[in-house]
Design an enzyme around this catalytic site. Structure first.
Site, short mmCIF file in Angstrom:
data_model
loop_
_atom_site.label_atom_id
_atom_site.label_comp_id
_atom_site.label_asym_id
_atom_site.label_seq_id
_atom_site.Cartn_x
_atom_site.Cartn_y
_atom_site.Cartn_z
N GLY A 235 39.87 46.31 47.56
CA GLY A 235 40.50 47.63 47.50
C GLY A 235 39.47 48.70 47.20
O GLY A 235 38.42 48.76 47.85
N ASP A 236 39.74 49.52 46.19
CA ASP A 236 38.79 50.58 45.83
C ASP A 236 38.05 50.22 44.54
O ASP A 236 37.58 51.10 43.83
CB ASP A 236 39.53 51.92 45.70
CG ASP A 236 40.64 51.85 44.65
OD1 ASP A 236 41.09 50.72 44.34
OD2 ASP A 236 41.03 52.91 44.14
N GLU A 237 37.97 48.94 44.26
CA GLU A 237 37.28 48.49 43.04
C GLU A 237 35.87 48.00 43.35
O GLU A 237 35.67 47.16 44.23
CB GLU A 237 38.04 47.32 42.40
CG GLU A 237 39.33 47.73 41.70
CD GLU A 237 40.00 46.51 41.08
OE1 GLU A 237 40.90 46.71 40.28
OE2 GLU A 237 39.62 45.37 41.42
#
Lengths: 323, 210
Positions: A235-237
């Site tokens: 994801g956006d991690e």
């Protein structure tokens, strides 16, 4: 004895012919009779160039002259010359391969050249097939090696951003911790999450979202030192592993990362502002285990998120020290 | 053992000889081959400096291709052409039109490669020995070269040269298709043949050899 000699010449499994200084054929053995279909009686006394047109080439005439006048022996390989004596009519001359030996002979005051022809057709075909097999195996091996390298790369990297993935990060973190333990050095584990990334996806679509992630990866890479590592967990991690001189240095790096996101992203004609939240845990201050350090950095990041996002903080056992 | 003038003359002579061999080889393989002998030495093998890289072929461990041609009558000795096996393979590939400058680690010298190398060495050694014979105006007899693949170790450079006392060393370089294949030609001569050669060189230089 002479009878034995002539039988041997007839039955020998190589071609043998002798020419004098005028290149007149004086001996033409059984192998040549069988191969060319020309009998000794019709060939002897003729000029070699009439009987074997390949010898018209100046190269072969030189070889014969060197044997006849300078006593030089000469070997000519089938690999370079193909063939010297042509087969009987009706046979395909191009498939034959022959080696040739030329040796000087002397009788009284006269010198002669002995030409020996060895059939190499089968050997050449075998070598040719073997070479092809080796070539095929080499190509196969290169392909396998390439695909093994590719699978290894894919198993350790994120397809979208090209950054190392969680597996690669965990591996590197474990290795860096054991190395830091030996050298008494310090590390920082940073957990980085984009603020409001879901909104970017919802507003601009997933294609733009993917491009934002790629741009984020680029900014991370450009900001951290080359010896440090950034990975995408999903994801956006993202996570960053930094080698530190002292704990304070972790703040300096976090500030730089923060600053790297102060300018907006320009993607597909859209200006997108995106901030990040960074949680930091330190080795050896907060722990010795990779999972422990990741968990603490994650907790520190969530505290930042909870308290208004867009910032960085170091993990504290009781609370997160915010900046 | 050779003074500068003798060395220069000998270098020029052998370069003319190998130039003829190169033309012949170019015609056979149908591509341009240049042969160079930048340096000629007449040395006793015990004088060879092991640190001199040009002689690595004798002191490095590894496979060697060696072709040897015995010659005799009035001018007597044995000539050797040697390449590290890898260089020999590159040369054979080039002659066969397989233009690969690098070869795989586990390469093999096949029957056809050895035949090609036998012919190349035959042309080259014939040219040099034959022209020496013409130069000295002496009758020569020589046979086809013997070729072999040998494994050289640090301890047996003397065996390679079969304990000949003085040898003419021609550092040889084959240039074809932008590849430079380095080999070495050793001509082991009997003492009387060396004297004949030096006398002739000195006569040509107008210096007279004692």
């Amino acid at each position: 004895m002479n009878n034995l000699l002539s039988q041997a010449l007839k039955k020998a499994n190589i071609g043998m012919l002798i020419v004098d200084r005028q290149l007149k054929v004086v001996l033409w053995n059984g192998w040549l009779e069988r191969f060319t279909g020309k009998n000794a009686e019709e060939v002897i006394g003729l000029n070699l160039l009439e009987v074997c047109p390949r010898f018209k080439s100046s190269m072969y005439q030189n070889i014969l002259q060197n044997a006849l006048y300078h006593g030089q022996s000469r070997f000519c390989s089938s690999a370079l010359h193909k063939a010297f004596i042509l087969p009987r009519e009706g046979e395909d001359e191009y498939i034959f391969r022959q080696n040739m030996h030329v040796e000087p002979l002397y009788l009284e005051d006269h010198s002669y050249a002995l030409i020996q022809i060895t059939d190499m057709t089968n050997t050449n075909t075998r070598v040719y097939k073997l070479k092809n097999l080796i070539k095929e195996l080499e190509t196969e091996y290169t392909t396998i090696k390439k695909s093994a390298r590719m699978s290894k790369h894919l198993s350790l990297h994120d397809v979208l951003t090209g950054l190392p993935n969680r597996l690669a990060y965990n591996d590197r973190l474990a290795w860096s911790i054991s190395n830091a333990q030996r050298h008494d050095s310090k590390l920082a584990v940073m957990f980085v999450d984009a603020d409001g990334f879901k909104q970017v996806n919802d507003t601009y679509g997933h294609d733009v979202g993917d491009q934002v992630l790629m741009e984020m990866a680029k900014r991370f890479r450009e900001t951290i030192p080359s010896t440090d590592m950034v990975a995408r967990l999903g994801g956006d991690e993202f996570t960053i592993l930094s080698h530190l001189q002292n704990d304070q240095e972790a703040i300096t790096i976090a500030k730089k990362l923060d600053a790297a996101f102060s300018t907006h992203f320009k993607i597909a004609g859209n200006h997108i502002n995106l901030s990040i939240s960074i949680g930091i845990s330190l080795f050896p201050t907060h722990g010795q285990e990779p999972s422990e350090l990741l968990r603490y950095a994650d907790q520190a990041m969530y505290t930042i998120k909870k308290n208004g996002k867009n910032g960085y903080g170091i993990y504290e056992p009781e609370h997160v020290e915010e900046f | 053992m050779l003074n500068e003038l003798q060395k220069d003359l000998l270098t020029e002579l052998v370069n003319v000889y190998v130039g003829q061999a190169a033309n012949m080889l170019s015609e056979i393989v149908d591509r341009h081959i240049v042969l160079n002998i930048p340096d000629v030495e007449l040395i006793s093998f015990s004088d060879v400096d092991r640190k001199d890289r040009r002689y690595n072929i004798f002191f490095n461990e590894g496979h060697l291709f060696r072709s040897s041609l015995q010659f005799g009558y009035e001018f007597q000795g044995k000539a050797f052409l040697m390449f590290p096996a890898e260089q020999a393979k590159i040369l054979a590939n080039m002659c066969l039109g397989e233009l690969t400058e690098t070869i795989p680690e586990n390469f093999r010298l096949m029957d056809t490669d050895l035949d090609v190398l036998k012919e190349v060495s035959n042309v080259l050694l014939n040219a040099i020995i034959g022209e020496f014979g013409n130069f000295l105006e002496l009758k020569l007899e020589y046979v086809l070269p013997d070729i072999e693949l040998i494994h050289g170790t640090h301890s047996d450079p003397e065996i390679l040269l079969q304990n000949e006392v003085y040898v003419l060393v021609l550092h040889t370089s084959f240039l074809l298709a932008e590849t430079d294949v380095k080999g070495i030609i050793i001509i082991a001569l009997s003492m009387s043949s060396i004297s004949i050669l030096l006398d002739k060189i000195d006569a040509l230089l107008g210096a007279g050899h004692e």
